[in-house]
Design a protein around this motif. Sequence first.
Motif, PDB file in Angstrom:
ATOM      1  N   GLU A 422      -4.054   8.999  -2.413  1.00 49.80           N
ATOM      2  CA  GLU A 422      -5.475   8.651  -2.402  1.00 49.80           C
ATOM      3  C   GLU A 422      -5.893   7.920  -3.674  1.00 49.80           C
ATOM      4  O   GLU A 422      -6.993   7.335  -3.744  1.00 49.80           O
ATOM      5  N   LYS A 423      -5.041   7.928  -4.694  1.00 56.42           N
ATOM      6  CA  LYS A 423      -5.373   7.287  -5.964  1.00 56.42           C
ATOM      7  C   LYS A 423      -4.840   5.868  -6.071  1.00 56.42           C
ATOM      8  O   LYS A 423      -4.896   5.251  -7.139  1.00 56.42           O
ATOM      9  N   ASP A 425      -4.367   1.805  -4.106  1.00 58.02           N
ATOM     10  CA  ASP A 425      -5.040   0.860  -3.210  1.00 58.02           C
ATOM     11  C   ASP A 425      -4.303   0.762  -1.878  1.00 58.02           C
ATOM     12  O   ASP A 425      -3.303   1.453  -1.640  1.00 58.02           O
ATOM     13  N   ASP A 426      -4.781  -0.133  -1.012  1.00 51.55           N
ATOM     14  CA  ASP A 426      -4.257  -0.211   0.354  1.00 51.55           C
ATOM     15  C   ASP A 426      -2.821  -0.705   0.436  1.00 51.55           C
ATOM     16  O   ASP A 426      -2.179  -0.574   1.482  1.00 51.55           O
ATOM     17  N   HIS A 492      -2.263  -0.801  -9.276  1.00 46.09           N
ATOM     18  CA  HIS A 492      -2.644  -0.431  -7.906  1.00 46.09           C
ATOM     19  C   HIS A 492      -3.586   0.777  -7.856  1.00 46.09           C
ATOM     20  O   HIS A 492      -3.779   1.379  -6.804  1.00 46.09           O
ATOM     21  N   VAL A 494      -6.935   3.059  -7.881  1.00 44.47           N
ATOM     22  CA  VAL A 494      -8.341   3.059  -7.450  1.00 44.47           C
ATOM     23  C   VAL A 494      -9.011   4.257  -8.124  1.00 44.47           C
ATOM     24  O   VAL A 494      -8.377   5.251  -8.446  1.00 44.47           O
ATOM     25  N   ALA A 495     -10.313   4.131  -8.315  1.00 46.70           N
ATOM     26  CA  ALA A 495     -11.042   5.189  -9.019  1.00 46.70           C
ATOM     27  C   ALA A 495     -11.075   6.463  -8.186  1.00 46.70           C
ATOM     28  O   ALA A 495     -11.129   6.413  -6.961  1.00 46.70           O
TER      29      ALA A 495
END
Length: 495
Positions: A422-423, A425-426, A492, A494-495
């Motif tokens: 979950e941390k 990116d896609d 890569h 994400v917050a």
Amino acid sequence: MFANSTFGISFRNDREVLNCVEDKKELDDHDHDDSSRRFRSCLASKKSLRTSNPIRALVDPIVSSSIKCGKLRGDNKDQISLALGDPSSSNDMSALSPCSVLLEAAVQCAQSRTHTGYANACGSTEAREAIAHYYSIPEYTLTQDDVVIANGCSGALELALTAMLDTTGTTNGSTILLPQPGFPLYQVIAESHGCRVKYYRLDPVNNWQVDLNHLEYLLDNGKNDDVRGIVINNPSNPCGCVYSVQHLQDILILAGKYQLPILSDEVYGDITFHGATYHPLSHVAARLKQNNGISTTRGHIVVPPVITASGLGKQFLVPGWRVGWLIFHDCTGGALEGLKDGIKRLAQVILGASHLTQGVIPAVLTPSSRENATKIHEWKGNFISILEKQSTFCFNRINMCHGLSCERSHGAMYAMVKIHIEKFDDAIQNDFDFTKVLLEEENVVTLPGAVFYGSSNCNCENNRCYFRIMFCASTAVLDEAFLRIQDFCSRHAVA
């Protein structure tokens, strides 16, 4: 009737010979492109088609197409592999080199010319006696008859599982219980023979110990599956965990309750650190048997037979020498005899490991002088000290990376790294994506966790998103690898 005794060819009469020649002429005159005249396809056996290693299936297509040279890539990032479990492939060969006693023994065996002929199919007498002596304890004395030498520990495992499992007797063949995550070879061998595998869980929250409740659930619900045994791996590949005496006793008691032998893969043996101690399962079984009914509060205990698989390769940094062995430890008074006989019959197919490499076994397991014993002890201490430092280095660096975490390894030479998916990116959807994109962008090779979970499918179901690293490389190489991994994770994130 005409017969050619020299070549063993016979014909009923001369006319038949003539017919053969005329038939061949007709074929030569025929259009050779006629598909009806082509040689029929040579079919592979069902066993060979059932044989598929998940590491090869997942990783080989990616790695084979990668560019190893940084200059050719255009970013000067030469390929770094943290994937291969070969301690002898380290870039720091002065730190991780085989024991001098081992190398000197190999030279002596070669020069003596006493190991140029065939050995007994189960191994040379001297080597088997050395192994038996090395693993004997006051509670249980082994003899050479309790030892079979094989072509590496992998060959020993193949011998044992082939003898244990059948493809007949049940709808889908017999069943073996394997650790999950675990070394893929167990699955490969069992499924190659057309047998079933069931996986018991290792608990990452509890230092990757066996989930005994889950194992017992499988045993309770598998009474019609023709379960033939349980495989354990201690110290563990890929988890780096080492089991305590108490935990090993609990496993033994559970196996005994269901009358199942245990095949214990102990190829990493005493490669332990951070305060952990290697306890051979056979030793724990012997002592449990001796104390049964005296100090235990568990009531009557059936101690199951244990087959230990091990070898020189990992513990002495010579995996390419291909020397492994099986040791039979039977506290039951004879339950293993049939299986032992089957394994010895199978050993006759390839006549075991090289006689030359078997010749070094006595030198390192039962050294002939105090001087050599001291050299081996000091060498092993230095080797383990290096691995301990590198394990700590990896543990610290992994936990500095965005979205990654791992438990401290206590044995072998591996760590399972958790990917907090979950941390990211896609571009990172699962463990396979992580390892694939990491290779593409940073030229660092790791193994996706899926290959150790008995699956060629990559997903993060049941919170199983991991990749495995090997920390035998030099600290300088590891440092460069983790600089790249840290950059990759930040890129890569994400917050």
